[in-house]
Scaffold this active site. Structure first.
Site, PDB file in Angstrom:
ATOM      1  N   HIS A 194      -7.402   0.941  -6.440  1.00 26.88           N
ATOM      2  CA  HIS A 194      -7.500  -0.658  -5.276  1.00 26.88           C
ATOM      3  C   HIS A 194      -8.321  -1.200  -5.780  1.00 26.88           C
ATOM      4  O   HIS A 194      -9.625  -2.300  -5.548  1.00 26.88           O
ATOM      5  CB  HIS A 194      -7.841   1.196  -4.565  1.00 26.88           C
ATOM      6  CG  HIS A 194      -8.044   0.165  -3.362  1.00 26.88           C
ATOM      7  ND1 HIS A 194      -7.769  -0.545  -2.396  1.00 26.88           N
ATOM      8  CD2 HIS A 194      -9.224   0.081  -1.691  1.00 26.88           C
ATOM      9  CE1 HIS A 194      -7.377  -1.306  -1.223  1.00 26.88           C
ATOM     10  NE2 HIS A 194      -8.690  -1.047  -1.424  1.00 26.88           N
ATOM     11  N   ARG A 249       1.361  -1.094  -0.050  1.00 23.34           N
ATOM     12  CA  ARG A 249      -0.236  -0.471   0.214  1.00 23.34           C
ATOM     13  C   ARG A 249       0.827   1.114   0.104  1.00 23.34           C
ATOM     14  O   ARG A 249       1.771   1.461   1.254  1.00 23.34           O
ATOM     15  CB  ARG A 249      -1.107   0.212   1.362  1.00 23.34           C
ATOM     16  CG  ARG A 249      -1.695   0.999   1.514  1.00 23.34           C
ATOM     17  CD  ARG A 249      -2.884   1.671   2.183  1.00 23.34           C
ATOM     18  NE  ARG A 249      -3.999   0.434   1.796  1.00 23.34           N
ATOM     19  CZ  ARG A 249      -5.331   0.898   2.602  1.00 23.34           C
ATOM     20  NH1 ARG A 249      -5.450   1.339   3.615  1.00 23.34           N
ATOM     21  NH2 ARG A 249      -6.694  -0.106   1.373  1.00 23.34           N
ATOM     22  N   ASP A 275     -17.333   7.249  -1.802  1.00 26.43           N
ATOM     23  CA  ASP A 275     -16.265   6.985  -1.277  1.00 26.43           C
ATOM     24  C   ASP A 275     -14.999   8.385  -0.714  1.00 26.43           C
ATOM     25  O   ASP A 275     -15.831   9.565  -0.563  1.00 26.43           O
ATOM     26  CB  ASP A 275     -15.180   6.463  -2.205  1.00 26.43           C
ATOM     27  CG  ASP A 275     -12.899   6.293  -1.339  1.00 26.43           C
ATOM     28  OD1 ASP A 275     -13.247   5.729  -0.005  1.00 26.43           O
ATOM     29  OD2 ASP A 275     -12.561   6.306  -2.206  1.00 26.43           O
ATOM     30  N   ARG A 319     -13.724  -8.568   1.296  1.00 28.53           N
ATOM     31  CA  ARG A 319     -12.276  -8.807   0.776  1.00 28.53           C
ATOM     32  C   ARG A 319     -11.199  -9.806   1.568  1.00 28.53           C
ATOM     33  O   ARG A 319     -10.627 -10.415   0.257  1.00 28.53           O
ATOM     34  CB  ARG A 319     -10.978  -7.237   1.606  1.00 28.53           C
ATOM     35  CG  ARG A 319     -11.673  -5.718   1.663  1.00 28.53           C
ATOM     36  CD  ARG A 319     -11.601  -5.078  -0.121  1.00 28.53           C
ATOM     37  NE  ARG A 319     -10.403  -5.080   0.028  1.00 28.53           N
ATOM     38  CZ  ARG A 319     -10.083  -4.802   0.749  1.00 28.53           C
ATOM     39  NH1 ARG A 319     -10.758  -3.464   1.344  1.00 28.53           N
ATOM     40  NH2 ARG A 319      -8.146  -4.100   0.495  1.00 28.53           N
ATOM     41  N   CYS A 368     -16.521   1.932   0.380  1.00 24.31           N
ATOM     42  CA  CYS A 368     -15.443   0.338   0.491  1.00 24.31           C
ATOM     43  C   CYS A 368     -14.931   0.822   1.975  1.00 24.31           C
ATOM     44  O   CYS A 368     -14.916   0.058   2.674  1.00 24.31           O
ATOM     45  CB  CYS A 368     -14.039   0.809   0.019  1.00 24.31           C
ATOM     46  SG  CYS A 368     -13.959   2.445   0.256  1.00 24.31           S
ATOM     47  N   GLN A 391      -9.854  -3.862  -3.159  1.00 24.64           N
ATOM     48  CA  GLN A 391     -11.446  -3.697  -3.242  1.00 24.64           C
ATOM     49  C   GLN A 391     -12.473  -3.516  -4.083  1.00 24.64           C
ATOM     50  O   GLN A 391     -13.876  -4.026  -3.611  1.00 24.64           O
ATOM     51  CB  GLN A 391     -11.267  -2.383  -2.617  1.00 24.64           C
ATOM     52  CG  GLN A 391     -12.231  -1.406  -2.622  1.00 24.64           C
ATOM     53  CD  GLN A 391     -13.045  -1.794  -0.947  1.00 24.64           C
ATOM     54  OE1 GLN A 391     -12.348  -1.677   0.186  1.00 24.64           O
ATOM     55  NE2 GLN A 391     -14.065  -2.207  -1.145  1.00 24.64           N
TER      56      GLN A 391
HETATM   57  N1   CP Z   1     -11.513  -0.468   2.240  1.00 25.83           N
HETATM   58  C1   CP Z   1     -10.112  -0.199   2.384  1.00 25.83           C
HETATM   59  O1   CP Z   1      -9.096  -0.494   2.197  1.00 25.83           O
HETATM   60  O2   CP Z   1      -9.906   0.122   3.929  1.00 25.83           O
HETATM   61  P1   CP Z   1      -8.415   0.360   4.912  1.00 25.83           P
HETATM   62  O3   CP Z   1      -8.205   1.435   4.471  1.00 25.83           O
HETATM   63  O4   CP Z   1      -8.811   0.125   6.308  1.00 25.83           O
HETATM   64  O5   CP Z   1      -7.632  -1.322   4.525  1.00 25.83           O
HETATM   65  N1  NVA Z   2     -10.272   6.288  -1.487  1.00 25.55           N
HETATM   66  C1  NVA Z   2      -9.648   6.452  -0.132  1.00 25.55           C
HETATM   67  C2  NVA Z   2     -10.131   4.814  -0.109  1.00 25.55           C
HETATM   68  C3  NVA Z   2      -9.769   3.758   0.998  1.00 25.55           C
HETATM   69  C4  NVA Z   2      -9.775   2.442   1.369  1.00 25.55           C
HETATM   70  C5  NVA Z   2      -8.319   6.730   0.331  1.00 25.55           C
HETATM   71  O1  NVA Z   2      -7.255   6.163  -0.714  1.00 25.55           O
HETATM   72  O2  NVA Z   2      -8.080   6.878   1.705  1.00 25.55           O
END
Ligand code: CP
Ligand code: NVA
Length: 310
Positions: A128, A101, A226, A295, A267, A131
């Site tokens: 992502h 990440r 989101d 997930r 999400c 997701q």
């Molecule tokens: N939806 C998602 O990826 O959540 P987190 O940021 O908690 O991993």
């Molecule tokens: N768009 C959001 C998704 C979180 C899972 C972010 O990048 O924070």
């Protein structure tokens, strides 16, 4: 060797295969309890996480393997003392698969280029995909199909989740309408829209961008939003973003323009009173916790597929 960097690089067949596997893994978890016996997943995090970290780690435990959580703030890479190249080359000598990440998608691409083992995108500023695989599994469970449905995404659309939804929907033949303010800061990146439109044309589905929330959600089977304050957005932008994005807040009134049996997805993490009201996320439309659960199943399928076990 296959990686999962974006869904654009996966074929419709691959996505279909992984979704089938995810459904099987969910229905028969015991069948896979030794599938990753003594194998290790490295989880590299530059940003916070609840769902991604826990679901990947639990996935490896449940399949007989192990996951290592590695926070870059405590690493030579994060301290600028080691290159991405050297980091993954060395890490690949210890582990079987890597997920990361990261802020910058180009850094993920660099990891994949040099990694001796498969690399999974666990979220970048740009996309992502994990997701969206879980989301497609959820939509199929709730609606019995994907093809021919309409998904409406409203809110901040210059966004990793929006980009992956565009890629994913187009590949599975779902119509997608994105509704957001008409400003570069909030629109999906043009090259993502173009690619999604090209893929959708092959499947006979539609990709639309509109700047009105009611128009976006009209007759939708799925309404998705989101966070307005993604992890990489600086806190000082909050006031302006809330003002700009408020016309796209998902309210019960907005849901009334979708189909009667429409589902609501986010999400997560979510903030009540921002991208949606409490009435919606806690109401009859919401499937957000089934969405979170998937997930786990979808990522097990991704791991099994990338490790060549299916
Ligand atoms: N939806 C998602 O990826 O959540 P987190 O940021 O908690 O991993
Ligand atoms: N768009 C959001 C998704 C979180 C899972 C972010 O990048 O924070």
């Amino acid at each position: 060797m296959r990686h999962l960097l974006t869904l654009a690089e996966w074929s419709s067949e691959e996505i279909g295969k992984v979704l089938e596997l995810a459904a099987h893994v969910k229905a028969h978890p015991g069948t896979y309890s030794n599938a990753c016996d003594r194998q290790t997943l490295l989880m590299i995090f530059e940003k916070p996480s609840l769902r991604t970290r826990l679901s990947f780690e639990a996935a490896m435990t449940q399949m007989g393997g192990h996951a290592i959580y590695y926070d870059t703030s405590r690493s030579p890479m994060g301290a600028g003392k080691e290159s991405i190249h050297d980091t993954v080359k060395a890490a690949g000598r210890f582990v079987d698969i890597i997920m990361a990440r990261l802020f910058d998608h180009a850094h993920l691409e660099e990891m994949a280029k040099h990694s001796p083992v498969p690399v999974i995108n666990a979220l970048t500023n740009f996309s992502h995909p994990c997701q969206i695989l879980g989301d497609l599994q959820t939509i199929r469970e709730k609606k019995g199909r994907l093809e021919g449905l309409k998904l409406a995404y409203v809110g901040d659309s210059n966004n990793n989740v929006t980009h992956s939804l565009l890629y994913g929907a187009a590949k599975v033949g779902m119509d997608i309408t994105v509704g957001c303010p008409d400003a570069e800061a909030y629109r999906p990146r043009p090259h993502v829209l173009e690619k999604a439109k090209a893929d959708a044309a092959e499947r006979g589905s539609r990709v639309e961008l509109v700047h009105d929330a009611v128009e976006a959600v009209r007759d939708a089977d799925v309404v998705y939003t989101d966070s307005w304050m993604s992890y990489h957005i600086p806190p000082e932008e909050q006031e302006k973003r809330v003002k700009d994005l408020m016309p796209f807040q998902v309210t019960a009134e907005l849901m009334a323009h979708a189909k009667e049996d429409a589902i609501f997805m986010n999400c997560l993490p979510a903030l009540r009173g921002f991208e949606q009201t409490a009435e919606v996320i806690d109401g009859r439309w919401s499937v957000v916790f089934d969405e979170a659960e998937n997930r786990l199943h979808a990522q097990k399928a991704v791991i099994l597929y990338l490790l060549g076990k299916v």
